[in-house]
Design a protein around this motif. Sequence first.
Motif, PDB file in Angstrom:
ATOM      1  N   LEU A 265     -44.380 -41.918  -1.602  1.00  0.00           N
ATOM      2  CA  LEU A 265     -45.751 -42.014  -2.102  1.00  0.00           C
ATOM      3  C   LEU A 265     -46.322 -40.606  -2.224  1.00  0.00           C
ATOM      4  O   LEU A 265     -45.847 -39.658  -1.591  1.00  0.00           O
ATOM      5  CB  LEU A 265     -46.613 -42.853  -1.163  1.00  0.00           C
ATOM      6  CG  LEU A 265     -46.214 -44.307  -0.930  1.00  0.00           C
ATOM      7  CD1 LEU A 265     -47.266 -45.015  -0.072  1.00  0.00           C
ATOM      8  CD2 LEU A 265     -45.996 -45.058  -2.229  1.00  0.00           C
ATOM      9  N   TRP A 266     -47.385 -40.480  -3.019  1.00  0.00           N
ATOM     10  CA  TRP A 266     -48.071 -39.183  -3.181  1.00  0.00           C
ATOM     11  C   TRP A 266     -49.551 -39.475  -3.381  1.00  0.00           C
ATOM     12  O   TRP A 266     -49.927 -40.252  -4.263  1.00  0.00           O
ATOM     13  CB  TRP A 266     -47.513 -38.426  -4.388  1.00  0.00           C
ATOM     14  CG  TRP A 266     -48.039 -37.016  -4.490  1.00  0.00           C
ATOM     15  CD1 TRP A 266     -49.223 -36.618  -5.025  1.00  0.00           C
ATOM     16  CD2 TRP A 266     -47.387 -35.829  -4.027  1.00  0.00           C
ATOM     17  NE1 TRP A 266     -49.369 -35.263  -4.934  1.00  0.00           N
ATOM     18  CE2 TRP A 266     -48.246 -34.735  -4.326  1.00  0.00           C
ATOM     19  CE3 TRP A 266     -46.177 -35.564  -3.410  1.00  0.00           C
ATOM     20  CZ2 TRP A 266     -47.927 -33.418  -4.022  1.00  0.00           C
ATOM     21  CZ3 TRP A 266     -45.842 -34.258  -3.102  1.00  0.00           C
ATOM     22  CH2 TRP A 266     -46.708 -33.199  -3.396  1.00  0.00           C
TER      23      TRP A 266
ATOM     24  N   LYS B 270     -51.330 -50.516  -6.227  1.00  0.00           N
ATOM     25  CA  LYS B 270     -51.852 -49.830  -7.410  1.00  0.00           C
ATOM     26  C   LYS B 270     -51.251 -48.435  -7.490  1.00  0.00           C
ATOM     27  O   LYS B 270     -51.473 -47.605  -6.606  1.00  0.00           O
ATOM     28  CB  LYS B 270     -53.370 -49.756  -7.362  1.00  0.00           C
ATOM     29  CG  LYS B 270     -53.967 -49.159  -8.627  1.00  0.00           C
ATOM     30  CD  LYS B 270     -55.479 -49.118  -8.573  1.00  0.00           C
ATOM     31  CE  LYS B 270     -56.036 -48.500  -9.857  1.00  0.00           C
ATOM     32  NZ  LYS B 270     -57.513 -48.381  -9.811  1.00  0.00           N
ATOM     33  N   VAL B 271     -50.478 -48.174  -8.554  1.00  0.00           N
ATOM     34  CA  VAL B 271     -49.817 -46.887  -8.762  1.00  0.00           C
ATOM     35  C   VAL B 271     -50.432 -46.200  -9.968  1.00  0.00           C
ATOM     36  O   VAL B 271     -50.653 -46.830 -11.004  1.00  0.00           O
ATOM     37  CB  VAL B 271     -48.299 -47.095  -8.961  1.00  0.00           C
ATOM     38  CG1 VAL B 271     -47.611 -45.781  -9.306  1.00  0.00           C
ATOM     39  CG2 VAL B 271     -47.686 -47.698  -7.702  1.00  0.00           C
ATOM     40  N   GLU B 272     -50.697 -44.897  -9.836  1.00  0.00           N
ATOM     41  CA  GLU B 272     -51.431 -44.158 -10.862  1.00  0.00           C
ATOM     42  C   GLU B 272     -50.525 -43.537 -11.927  1.00  0.00           C
ATOM     43  O   GLU B 272     -51.008 -43.153 -12.989  1.00  0.00           O
ATOM     44  CB  GLU B 272     -52.236 -43.026 -10.196  1.00  0.00           C
ATOM     45  CG  GLU B 272     -53.191 -43.486  -9.104  1.00  0.00           C
ATOM     46  CD  GLU B 272     -54.497 -44.014  -9.662  1.00  0.00           C
ATOM     47  OE1 GLU B 272     -54.805 -43.702 -10.833  1.00  0.00           O
ATOM     48  OE2 GLU B 272     -55.202 -44.737  -8.935  1.00  0.00           O
ATOM     49  N   ASN B 273     -49.229 -43.400 -11.655  1.00  0.00           N
ATOM     50  CA  ASN B 273     -48.352 -42.721 -12.614  1.00  0.00           C
ATOM     51  C   ASN B 273     -47.343 -43.690 -13.220  1.00  0.00           C
ATOM     52  O   ASN B 273     -47.145 -44.807 -12.719  1.00  0.00           O
ATOM     53  CB  ASN B 273     -47.620 -41.548 -11.943  1.00  0.00           C
ATOM     54  CG  ASN B 273     -46.720 -41.998 -10.805  1.00  0.00           C
ATOM     55  OD1 ASN B 273     -47.106 -42.823  -9.980  1.00  0.00           O
ATOM     56  ND2 ASN B 273     -45.502 -41.463 -10.745  1.00  0.00           N
TER      57      ASN B 273
ATOM     58  N   PHE C  14     -48.842 -38.219   4.882  1.00  0.00           N
ATOM     59  CA  PHE C  14     -50.282 -38.283   5.142  1.00  0.00           C
ATOM     60  C   PHE C  14     -50.866 -36.884   5.184  1.00  0.00           C
ATOM     61  O   PHE C  14     -50.202 -35.930   5.626  1.00  0.00           O
ATOM     62  CB  PHE C  14     -50.563 -38.985   6.474  1.00  0.00           C
ATOM     63  CG  PHE C  14     -50.123 -40.421   6.509  1.00  0.00           C
ATOM     64  CD1 PHE C  14     -50.714 -41.366   5.698  1.00  0.00           C
ATOM     65  CD2 PHE C  14     -49.094 -40.829   7.339  1.00  0.00           C
ATOM     66  CE1 PHE C  14     -50.306 -42.690   5.717  1.00  0.00           C
ATOM     67  CE2 PHE C  14     -48.666 -42.141   7.370  1.00  0.00           C
ATOM     68  CZ  PHE C  14     -49.279 -43.078   6.551  1.00  0.00           C
ATOM     69  N   LYS C  15     -52.087 -36.775   4.721  1.00  0.00           N
ATOM     70  CA  LYS C  15     -52.831 -35.515   4.845  1.00  0.00           C
ATOM     71  C   LYS C  15     -53.502 -35.485   6.205  1.00  0.00           C
ATOM     72  O   LYS C  15     -54.335 -36.336   6.514  1.00  0.00           O
ATOM     73  CB  LYS C  15     -53.893 -35.411   3.753  1.00  0.00           C
ATOM     74  CG  LYS C  15     -53.371 -35.034   2.383  1.00  0.00           C
ATOM     75  CD  LYS C  15     -54.493 -35.023   1.366  1.00  0.00           C
ATOM     76  CE  LYS C  15     -55.521 -33.950   1.702  1.00  0.00           C
ATOM     77  NZ  LYS C  15     -56.579 -33.879   0.666  1.00  0.00           N
TER      78      LYS C  15
ATOM     79  N   ASP D 203     -54.749 -43.477  -2.026  1.00  0.00           N
ATOM     80  CA  ASP D 203     -54.720 -43.109  -0.603  1.00  0.00           C
ATOM     81  C   ASP D 203     -53.411 -43.638  -0.022  1.00  0.00           C
ATOM     82  O   ASP D 203     -53.116 -44.829  -0.130  1.00  0.00           O
ATOM     83  CB  ASP D 203     -55.923 -43.728   0.110  1.00  0.00           C
ATOM     84  CG  ASP D 203     -55.999 -43.364   1.572  1.00  0.00           C
ATOM     85  OD1 ASP D 203     -55.184 -43.882   2.361  1.00  0.00           O
ATOM     86  OD2 ASP D 203     -56.881 -42.572   1.945  1.00  0.00           O
ATOM     87  N   THR D 204     -52.619 -42.761   0.592  1.00  0.00           N
ATOM     88  CA  THR D 204     -51.292 -43.194   1.048  1.00  0.00           C
ATOM     89  C   THR D 204     -51.363 -44.199   2.195  1.00  0.00           C
ATOM     90  O   THR D 204     -50.518 -45.091   2.284  1.00  0.00           O
ATOM     91  CB  THR D 204     -50.436 -41.979   1.466  1.00  0.00           C
ATOM     92  OG1 THR D 204     -51.160 -41.172   2.400  1.00  0.00           O
ATOM     93  CG2 THR D 204     -50.054 -41.143   0.261  1.00  0.00           C
ATOM     94  N   LEU D 205     -52.359 -44.075   3.083  1.00  0.00           N
ATOM     95  CA  LEU D 205     -52.475 -45.041   4.176  1.00  0.00           C
ATOM     96  C   LEU D 205     -52.837 -46.419   3.637  1.00  0.00           C
ATOM     97  O   LEU D 205     -52.226 -47.426   4.016  1.00  0.00           O
ATOM     98  CB  LEU D 205     -53.513 -44.585   5.199  1.00  0.00           C
ATOM     99  CG  LEU D 205     -53.802 -45.575   6.335  1.00  0.00           C
ATOM    100  CD1 LEU D 205     -52.530 -45.905   7.114  1.00  0.00           C
ATOM    101  CD2 LEU D 205     -54.881 -45.033   7.268  1.00  0.00           C
TER     102      LEU D 205
END
Length: 457
Positions: A69-70, A14-17, A46-47, A88-90
């Motif tokens: 990814l972002w 699932k990509v938001e942009n 990752f954060k 969430d990148t993970l």
Amino acid sequence: MIRKTLSEVASMIKVENDVTAFADRKIAGASINSRNIEKGQLFIPFKGERTDGHRFVEDAINKGAGAALWQKDVPNPPLHLPILIVEDTLIALQELARSYRNELDIKIVGITGSNGKTTTKDMTTNLLSEKYKVQKTEGNYNNHMGMPLTILSLEETTEIAVLEMGMSGRGEIDFLTRLARPDVVIITNIGESHLQDLGSKEGIAEAKLEIINGLQEDGLIIYIGDEPLLHNRLKSYEGPATVKTFGRTRLNDLYPVEIEQLDNGSKFKINLSDTEFILPVLGTHNVLNSLAAIAAALHFNVSFENIKAGLAKVRLTNMRMEILQGLHGEKIINDAYNASPTSTQASIELLANLPGYKKKILVLGDMLELGPEEEKFHFEIGKSICAENIDAVFTYGRLGSFIAEGAKNIFSEEKVFSYGEKQPLIEELKKHVDDETIVLVKASRGMQLEEVVAGLQ
């Protein structure tokens, strides 16, 4: 490895942009390390508590990353670059790996256990490689982050992947096995590692048995039948998989009928063949690990001739029964990658039974993650050492001192040395070695006892 356009990646997670501007841009593989990014890889930031990988996204793409990814909650995404914004990148990494794994026409061998996972993975890979194109988990990429990266590294032409599954608590192996969907699962043993997190060996056994949850229909379960905690749970198994056991005793489906310890490995025969196998790795416990690998190879119709050839080529990861030579001609067994009471007992047994040396010296350090009874475990290890076959015991660390106290019940005090620092240990140890000495070095990874090994060279 995964090779996709960004539009294809966007259809897998699932990509938001809107990625239309970069829809045809290609990625090849994935990495979480911007410092050694390779051309075309998908960079996954990752954060963390101390640093945020999103700071390195632009640098990674400038170095050749195909895209990145972002995470949606990180401000100021560089929309002029090929990035895919995700919740969430993970989770996105895991879902991308799940989708890619489901596309692959591949067989999977999943391996878990308290000790011997990596050794059994290496052996299984060797045996299967005699007939198939095989990839395996590299390094310690065996957790919720590492396994997805391993899956994304699999080539479409790979026929079998051998995947190690590690854990620190319940539910972790369940996640990994459902992601990998193995055709064969191996449980090497149940030891004391993770007692701190799981409370008991029974709890460890239950956590390891989660590996069955992702097993494909008509799959194979291979486990050490000498372990009651596994046998009592699996003897009444009524699922769709086949169950095979390996171990020391004749009650198992696969067991050794002869073992001869060599100077640099083992020679053995098994109940299913007259073939004489040479394993260039020390220790009866490693012969048992090889039985699990043999059982997996037989499942995939690898011949005994090829199994023999594969075993002869086995080379373990560094610091696992690694045979080295010291400055004074002494032999050193560097087994400092990890330790638990079970694996330490196996290493002590190995040293005690090795032929051809006038002097045998143990160097033992702390075994970590053993919970509230950690001091007792260390003391009991010391008490169990056979003074007839071992000439001196050196220990390092706070918990190692309890090994020394236990050993003093068996040895005279002048043969037991305990240290809180490595350099004095090394200097004293050097006084006790010559070209007829063998030294075994064993401790948990965090103790870094490879520094003692380096001090002897």
